[in-house]
Scaffold this active site. Structure first.
Site, PDB file in Angstrom:
ATOM      1  N   ASP A  23      15.691   8.561   0.475  1.00 27.21           N
ATOM      2  CA  ASP A  23      14.537   7.799   0.131  1.00 27.21           C
ATOM      3  C   ASP A  23      14.542   6.740  -0.974  1.00 27.21           C
ATOM      4  O   ASP A  23      14.622   7.097  -2.137  1.00 27.21           O
ATOM      5  CB  ASP A  23      13.227   8.521   0.224  1.00 27.21           C
ATOM      6  CG  ASP A  23      12.120   7.553  -0.053  1.00 27.21           C
ATOM      7  OD1 ASP A  23      11.901   6.664  -0.222  1.00 27.21           O
ATOM      8  OD2 ASP A  23      10.800   8.264   0.542  1.00 27.21           O
ATOM      9  N   LYS A  35       5.804  -0.745   0.712  1.00 29.84           N
ATOM     10  CA  LYS A  35       5.888  -1.005  -0.827  1.00 29.84           C
ATOM     11  C   LYS A  35       6.654  -2.366  -1.063  1.00 29.84           C
ATOM     12  O   LYS A  35       5.931  -3.334  -0.836  1.00 29.84           O
ATOM     13  CB  LYS A  35       6.564   0.003  -1.423  1.00 29.84           C
ATOM     14  CG  LYS A  35       6.105   1.451  -1.034  1.00 29.84           C
ATOM     15  CD  LYS A  35       4.700   1.829  -1.480  1.00 29.84           C
ATOM     16  CE  LYS A  35       4.126   3.019  -0.704  1.00 29.84           C
ATOM     17  NZ  LYS A  35       5.056   4.242  -0.593  1.00 29.84           N
ATOM     18  N   ARG A  87       9.551  -2.421  23.532  1.00 30.53           N
ATOM     19  CA  ARG A  87       9.971  -1.320  22.549  1.00 30.53           C
ATOM     20  C   ARG A  87      11.262  -1.484  21.785  1.00 30.53           C
ATOM     21  O   ARG A  87      11.709  -0.897  21.014  1.00 30.53           O
ATOM     22  CB  ARG A  87       9.855  -0.006  23.173  1.00 30.53           C
ATOM     23  CG  ARG A  87       9.591   1.260  22.296  1.00 30.53           C
ATOM     24  CD  ARG A  87       9.428   2.601  23.015  1.00 30.53           C
ATOM     25  NE  ARG A  87       8.533   2.768  24.152  1.00 30.53           N
ATOM     26  CZ  ARG A  87       9.205   3.184  25.355  1.00 30.53           C
ATOM     27  NH1 ARG A  87      10.434   3.380  25.537  1.00 30.53           N
ATOM     28  NH2 ARG A  87       8.653   3.258  26.156  1.00 30.53           N
ATOM     29  N   TYR A 102       8.656  12.730  -2.213  1.00 34.17           N
ATOM     30  CA  TYR A 102       7.299  12.517  -1.645  1.00 34.17           C
ATOM     31  C   TYR A 102       6.533  13.282  -0.935  1.00 34.17           C
ATOM     32  O   TYR A 102       6.858  14.018  -0.025  1.00 34.17           O
ATOM     33  CB  TYR A 102       7.592  10.959  -0.960  1.00 34.17           C
ATOM     34  CG  TYR A 102       6.530  10.420  -0.387  1.00 34.17           C
ATOM     35  CD1 TYR A 102       5.668   9.622  -1.245  1.00 34.17           C
ATOM     36  CD2 TYR A 102       5.890  10.206   0.976  1.00 34.17           C
ATOM     37  CE1 TYR A 102       4.530   9.145  -0.836  1.00 34.17           C
ATOM     38  CE2 TYR A 102       5.061   9.822   1.691  1.00 34.17           C
ATOM     39  CZ  TYR A 102       4.107   8.958   0.703  1.00 34.17           C
ATOM     40  OH  TYR A 102       3.045   8.256   1.384  1.00 34.17           O
TER      41      TYR A 102
HETATM   42  C1  LIG Z   1       4.666   5.500   0.360  1.00 31.45           C
HETATM   43  C2  LIG Z   1       6.074   6.192   0.392  1.00 31.45           C
HETATM   44  C3  LIG Z   1       6.654   6.544   1.379  1.00 31.45           C
HETATM   45  C4  LIG Z   1       5.706   6.482   2.841  1.00 31.45           C
HETATM   46  O1  LIG Z   1       5.561   5.270   3.386  1.00 31.45           O
HETATM   47  P1  LIG Z   1       4.223   4.873   4.212  1.00 31.45           P
HETATM   48  O2  LIG Z   1       4.584   3.399   4.461  1.00 31.45           O
HETATM   49  O3  LIG Z   1       2.995   4.893   3.240  1.00 31.45           O
HETATM   50  O4  LIG Z   1       4.234   5.807   5.193  1.00 31.45           O
HETATM   51  C5  LIG Z   1       7.756   7.434   1.537  1.00 31.45           C
HETATM   52  N1  LIG Z   1       8.388   7.663   0.330  1.00 31.45           N
HETATM   53  C6  LIG Z   1       7.975   7.014  -0.798  1.00 31.45           C
HETATM   54  C7  LIG Z   1       8.874   7.182  -2.069  1.00 31.45           C
HETATM   55  C8  LIG Z   1       6.803   6.355  -0.807  1.00 31.45           C
HETATM   56  O5  LIG Z   1       6.329   5.929  -1.933  1.00 31.45           O
END
Ligand SMILES: *Cc1c(COP(=O)(O)O)cnc(C)c1O
Length: 392
Positions: free
Chosen positions: A189, A214, A63, A117
């Site tokens: 974010d 992403k 971990r 989000y």
């Molecule tokens: C996709 C996304 C997330 C979450 O990511 P996951 O890996 O799908 O859980 C958080 N913030 C933004 C802006 C996103 O586009």
């Protein structure tokens, strides 16, 4: 490491010799391999005890990571000048949740950008609320006016800039300056821009969160998240990550590390293709408005111009009239655009964006279509969109 330019850091970061040249006398490999582990074996009890506390480069237990995790963490930290540490999570949503939990307790309030989000919003309205943490939503364009919303209970401000449905760009430095003066933690974010286009810690944020799912992964085949923090917040982030038992799979970390090496060239092409399509859309009679941070119609465009080093490939456009059914017909008719959640891969995507379902502050004139522009030839994408708009 961080004195080099970001392109160079992308290539060099995380490739420590002890992770690539395991038996240096016999040569080594370019990238750290996939190290899978739960149990770590020690020569004796004293060495086992000495493995605590866990830290980068020191085997302790699965971990706490292996060279695969450490390499990715170190690389992500090196992309955010001013940062000290990065923790990895099995998804971007998990990273957002852990960042919030690392600094909030019962009785506190978090100021949350209204265009955030959806799942982050759901986490606040559900889990945080149940734990006694209040959420107050603010207009993404509030800027230094955020000062008026801060109360005794405000412990954190969460930003997302631009947001991923309606693309408002926030005045991040102004909000962070207000927060800093009041001793309030800021977390952003940063998924749309990545630290390459917006080094968020240098702009004043205490934590920078990525859905590595992403652009970092970049190939639509991995779920992963990260939180990068300053030295002042490192301990809190570490405690929360461990208390929540969060860890990420080494195969996923390896895929993200592979994706990271080409992030700069991919983002440049996403930007170029995206802008070409966005500028074309702007001139179409069926399109009322293009919401692309690099174009003047986008709310907060001036902050993008001032603070960002470029644009990624995600933006939206508003149809001139019509309803959700018309937007769906258009999207269904496209041949080169996949229909699906997420973005940041090499392929183009189109989805309806329905921000009024969640955000409380805005009223949008017509149906919004969100596009992720991939690495296809932009003229092929434009021809596809032209045919779709003509059929409307
Ligand atoms: C996709 C996304 C997330 C979450 O990511 P996951 O890996 O799908 O859980 C958080 N913030 C933004 C802006 C996103 O586009």
């Amino acid at each position: 490491m961080s004195e080099h330019r970001s392109e160079t850091r992308l290539v060099e970061a995380g490739r420590r010799r002890e992770w690539t040249h395991v038996d240096a006398a016999k040569g080594g490999i370019v990238s750290p391999g996939v190290w899978r582990a739960s149990t770590v074996l020690f020569d004796d009890v004293a060495t086992m005890h000495a493995s605590w506390p866990p830290e980068t480069g020191k085997f302790q237990y699965g971990r706490s990571g292996t060279p695969t995790h450490w390499a990715l963490s170190e690389a992500l930290t090196s992309l955010e000048p001013g940062a000290q540490t990065t923790r990895l999570f099995p998804s971007g949503a998990a990273a957002c949740a852990a960042a919030l939990l690392s600094v909030l307790a019962a009785g506190d309030e978090v100021l949350m950008v209204d265009s955030v989000y959806g799942p982050t919003r759901a986490f606040c309205d559900g889990m945080l609320r149940r734990l006694g943490v209040a959420t107050r939503y603010y207009d993404p364009l509030i800027g230094p006016g955020i000062a008026d919303l801060i109360g005794d209970k405000t412990k954190a401000i969460f930003l997302e800039s631009p947001c991923s449905l309606t693309f408002e760009v926030q005045d991040v430095p102004a909000i962070c300056a207000v927060a800093k003066a009041r001793g309030i933690v800021t977390m952003i974010d940063n998924t749309w821009a990545t630290p390459l286009l917006f080094p968020a810690i240098a702009a004043g944020c205490d934590m920078s969160i990525l859905a590595c799912t992403k652009y970092i992964g970049g190939h639509a085949d991995v779920m992963l998240g990260s939180v990068t923090a300053t030295a002042a917040l490192a301990k809190k982030l570490d405690l929360a990550t461990r208390a929540l038992g969060q860890t990420a799979g080494p195969d996923d970390c390896w895929l993200a590390l592979r994706g990271l090496r080409t992030l700069d060239v991919r983002l440049r092409r996403h930007e170029e293709n995206g802008l070409r399509v966005a500028r074309w859309l702007k001139d179409q009679p069926q399109v009322a408005r293009v919401l692309h941070p690099a174009l003047p119609d986008c709310p907060g465009h001036e902050y993008w111009s001032r603070d960002f080093k470029g644009a990624s490939g995600l933006f939206a456009f508003v149809l001139d009239g019509g309803d959700a059914a018309a937007a769906a017909r258009l999207i269904d008719s496209l041949e080169l655009f996949g229909i699906g959640y997420s973005w940041g891969g090499f392929e183009s995507l189109a989805v309806p964006a329905e921000p009024t379902r969640t955000a409380t502050h805005q009223d949008w004139e017509g149906p919004i279509v969100r596009l992720h522009i991939g690495l296809e030839h932009p003229e092929d994408l434009i021809a596809d969109l032209a045919a779709g708009l003509a059929r409307l």
